[in-house]
Design an enzyme around this catalytic site. Structure first.
Site, PDB file in Angstrom:
ATOM      1  N   GLU A  84       0.834  -1.210   0.000  1.00  0.00           N
ATOM      2  CA  GLU A  84       0.000   0.000   0.000  1.00  0.00           C
ATOM      3  C   GLU A  84       0.870   1.263   0.000  1.00  0.00           C
ATOM      4  OE1 GLU A  84      -3.055   1.864  -0.797  1.00  0.00           O
ATOM      5  OE2 GLU A  84      -3.696  -0.075  -0.025  1.00  0.00           O
ATOM      6  N   LYS A 109      -0.347   3.078 -12.399  1.00  0.00           N
ATOM      7  CA  LYS A 109      -1.244   3.088 -11.238  1.00  0.00           C
ATOM      8  C   LYS A 109      -1.997   1.767 -11.103  1.00  0.00           C
ATOM      9  CE  LYS A 109      -2.145   8.027 -10.800  1.00  0.00           C
ATOM     10  NZ  LYS A 109      -3.225   9.019 -10.719  1.00  0.00           N
TER      11      LYS A 109
END
Length: 141
Positions: A84, A109
Site C-alpha cells: 500500500e 497506477k
C-alpha cells in the site's frame, strides 16, 4: 583485537564521523515514520488496513497464536502495508510526472494497485488458514 579470554579494550567514544552516521540513520527512521503518518492521513485504504491490523492483532492475542502463527500473520500484515505504501508512492509520483491523463500513467497506477490486491489476497489466505480453524472451533454445533 583482544584475545578471546583477554581483557576488553578501554571504552572509546564514537568519533565525529560515527556520530554523524548515527544521526543520519536516526533521521532516516524519522523520515520513514513521517511518510507512514502522511500516508495514513491521506489514504483511505491505508486507514482501512490500519483498522484491519488492529483487529488482527486483537484476534491474535485473543486466540493465543503460536510463534509461527504470529510470524505468518506479521509477514502478511507487513506485506500489505508495504504494498500500500509503494502504491501510494507510485501514484504520487505519477500524478507529479503526468498531471493529465496518459495511458502509461494509468498503467503504472493499475499495476501498483494490483500489487496491493495480491498482497491483500495473500494476507486473507494466511488469515483464513491461521484464524479459520480457531473461529470454526468456537461455532456451536
Amino acid at each position: 583485537m583482544p584475545e578471546a579470554n583477554g581483557p576488553l579494550p578501554p571504552y572509546a567514544p564514537p568519533s565525529a564521523s560515527q556520530r554523524s552516521l548515527l544521526r543520519r540513520r536516526a533521521a532516516s527512521f524519522g523520515h520513514a515514520f513521517r511518510g507512514v503518518g502522511m500516508a495514513l492521513r491521506s489514504e483511505l485504504h491505508l486507514q482501512l488496513h490500519a483498522v484491519a491490523t488492529a483487529v488482527v492483532l486483537g484476534a491474535g492475542f485473543y486466540f493465543g497464536l503460536s510463534l509461527v502463527e504470529w510470524a505468518l500473520v506479521s509477514l502478511a500484515v507487513a506485506s500489505v502495508w508495504a504494498a500500500e505504501l509503494f502504491n501510494t508512492a507510485i501514484e504520487t509520483l505519477t500524478n507529479l510526472a503526468s498531471p493529465g491523463y496518459h495511458p502509461l500513467a494509468g498503467k503504472a497506477k493499475d499495476v501498483a494497485a494490483a500489487a496491493v490486491l495480491l498482497a491483500a489476497l495473500g494476507a486473507l489466505a494466511v488469515g483464513g488458514l491461521v484464524f479459520g480453524p480457531k473461529i470454526w472451533a468456537l461455532l456451536p454445533r
